[in-house]
Design an enzyme around this catalytic site. Structure first.
Site, PDB file in Angstrom:
ATOM      1  N   ASP A   1      -3.170   2.553  -5.988  1.00 16.53           N
ATOM      2  CA  ASP A   1      -2.004   2.605  -5.099  1.00 16.53           C
ATOM      3  C   ASP A   1      -1.861   1.405  -4.168  1.00 16.53           C
ATOM      4  O   ASP A   1      -1.136   1.466  -3.179  1.00 16.53           O
ATOM      5  CB  ASP A   1      -2.038   3.891  -4.265  1.00 16.53           C
ATOM      6  CG  ASP A   1      -3.253   3.982  -3.370  1.00 16.53           C
ATOM      7  OD1 ASP A   1      -4.178   3.147  -3.514  1.00 16.53           O
ATOM      8  OD2 ASP A   1      -3.293   4.895  -2.515  1.00 16.53           O
ATOM      9  N   GLU A   2      -2.528   0.304  -4.465  1.00 17.20           N
ATOM     10  CA  GLU A   2      -2.348  -0.885  -3.620  1.00 17.20           C
ATOM     11  C   GLU A   2      -2.584  -2.159  -4.420  1.00 17.20           C
ATOM     12  O   GLU A   2      -3.319  -2.169  -5.408  1.00 17.20           O
ATOM     13  CB  GLU A   2      -3.264  -0.845  -2.396  1.00 17.20           C
ATOM     14  CG  GLU A   2      -4.738  -0.861  -2.703  1.00 17.20           C
ATOM     15  CD  GLU A   2      -5.596  -0.945  -1.451  1.00 17.20           C
ATOM     16  OE1 GLU A   2      -5.323  -1.787  -0.579  1.00 17.20           O
ATOM     17  OE2 GLU A   2      -6.558  -0.152  -1.345  1.00 17.20           O
TER      18      GLU A   2
ATOM     19  N   ASP B   1       0.858  -1.189   0.000  1.00 25.49           N
ATOM     20  CA  ASP B   1       0.000   0.000   0.000  1.00 25.49           C
ATOM     21  C   ASP B   1       0.892   1.235   0.000  1.00 25.49           C
ATOM     22  O   ASP B   1       1.691   1.432   0.925  1.00 25.49           O
ATOM     23  CB  ASP B   1      -0.896  -0.020   1.249  1.00 25.49           C
ATOM     24  CG  ASP B   1      -2.071   0.934   1.148  1.00 25.49           C
ATOM     25  OD1 ASP B   1      -2.168   1.657   0.136  1.00 25.49           O
ATOM     26  OD2 ASP B   1      -2.904   0.959   2.082  1.00 25.49           O
TER      27      ASP B   1
END
Length: 388
Positions: A104-105, A10
């Site tokens: 973003d993860e 993350d």
């Protein structure tokens, strides 16, 4: 049998971090990413802003007074997409089992990579070093035997950390956590669990399954399994989108039907573009309206045939809106959703009306121009928004 090794990676305050990488003079200063005016919301905030209570999706009108000295940066989505693509491409050099959850993860199943790359901790360190050295960003990584625990671990590793939950420590780690920290427990479910006297994950794990099912249905059974650290879901290499949507919050509450219809036209155009971009067609269209008092309403309809045409989507969206008029209150937000998606090749029906085929061809040409010249804006004239 080898225990699975699942990583949840993350990125830390991703949008803010990308902006600070490109504007090092702002490092150390409080940053909010979002449009500063109107009814925009916070997309991301630096950790010092978060300490003041600022969080993503908070209205900017509430966030700025909490930290008036913060620098507000308008989002640069193309930069975030480029950084995300580079990160995900790197993950695929480590394992083919990558499930991108958002920009973003991602989850990585590195069980089959350990022979070549070392243990999961070594792989996680390798990831964090690459992201720092090659991209000037930071990431937090959680390592566990399944996705549920790995995601919780990455939360506890933030910011810029690494947390490992060994298989034998899984229940010990989980059982002291409040149930509100669990994946799949929102406010409503948390309230239902609290009504049963369940405050911690440990209490949930010992609750009779029949009692949970009677209150929460099958969701209760699934939560009880998770509370005991049981999560056999695989890392899904491809995640099919169930719907594609776009919405707009107005700077002032809107009562004029023509303004709402104009906005629906442009949102439908965006949704159609994204369908064509992803090689999808929709079997249904829906609209979402949020009124002045924050109450909302949604409506949807099935289509006679699957489509990726912005024109067809807008026609359906407008029909749904007109059935709701006159509206109960002024409108603060409106949205369009394409749903029940399928692959483009699976049954898209071409119209015998030459005007419809010309419109679809024009949309595809506009898409190609947009791809070749990303900074250009190619849109039908009727979708242009009047000044609010």
């Amino acid at each position: 049998m080898t225990e699975r090794a699942i990583l949840h990676v993350d990125m830390d305050a991703f949008f803010v971090s990308v902006e600070l990488r490109d504007s090092p003079d702002l490092v150390g200063k409080p940053i909010i990413v979002g449009h500063p005016s109107g009814r925009s919301v916070v997309l991301s905030a630096s950790y010092d802003c978060r300490a003041r209570g600022i969080h993503s999706a908070m209205p900017m009108s509430q966030a700025i007074p909490l930290m008036p000295e913060a620098t507000v940066i308008e989002p640069s989505h193309h930069k975030y997409s480029e950084a995300s693509a580079q990160i995900m491409a790197y993950f695929h050099t480590l394992t083919p089992l990558v499930e991108q959850v958002s920009v973003d993860e991602a989850f990585l199943d590195v069980t089959g990579s350990m022979r070549m790359l070392g243990g999961p901790v070594q792989i996680a360190q390798k990831i964090r070093e690459y992201i720092r050295a090659e991209m000037g960003l930071t990431a937090s990584v959680g390592i566990a035997r399944n996705k549920f625990v790995a995601k919780l671990a990455s939360t506890y590793a933030k910011p810029d950390g690494l947390a490992v939950i060994a298989p034998e420590r899984t229940e010990e780690f989980l059982h002291e956590l409040p149930v509100s920290k669990m994946w799949g427990v929102g406010k409503r479910t948390a309230d239902q669990l609290h009504a049963l006297g369940i405050e911690t994950v440990g209490q949930l794990a010992t609750e009779p399954e029949t009692r949970l099912i009677s209150r929460l249905g099958e969701h209760g059974r699934a939560l009880r399994l998770l509370s005991r650290g049981i999560d056999n879901r695989p890392v899904e290499v491809s995640r099919d989108e169930k719907s594609i949507s776009s919405e707009h919050a107005f700077a002032v509450d809107i009562t004029e039907p023509q303004v709402l219809e104009g906005e629906l036209l442009r949102l439908s155009h965006k949704v159609g573009q994204r369908l064509r971009q992803h090689g999808k067609s929709a079997n249904g269209v829906g609209i979402k309206i949020k009124y002045k008092d924050f109450s909302g309403i949604t409506r949807s309809k099935a289509l006679a045939a699957a489509t990726d045409s912005s024109t067809k989507i807008s026609e359906s969206a407008l029909a749904l809106l007109r059935k709701l008029t006159p509206l109960a209150q002024p409108v603060r937000l409106i949205g369009v959703r394409a749903e029940r998606l399928q692959d483009y090749e699976l049954g898209l029906q071409f119209s015998l009306d030459p005007r419809e085929e010309k419109a679809r061809e024009a949309e595809r040409i506009a898409d190609q121009i947009g791809q070749k010249f990303p900074q250009s804006i190619v849109t039908p004239a009727r979708f242009l928004r009047p000044k609010e």
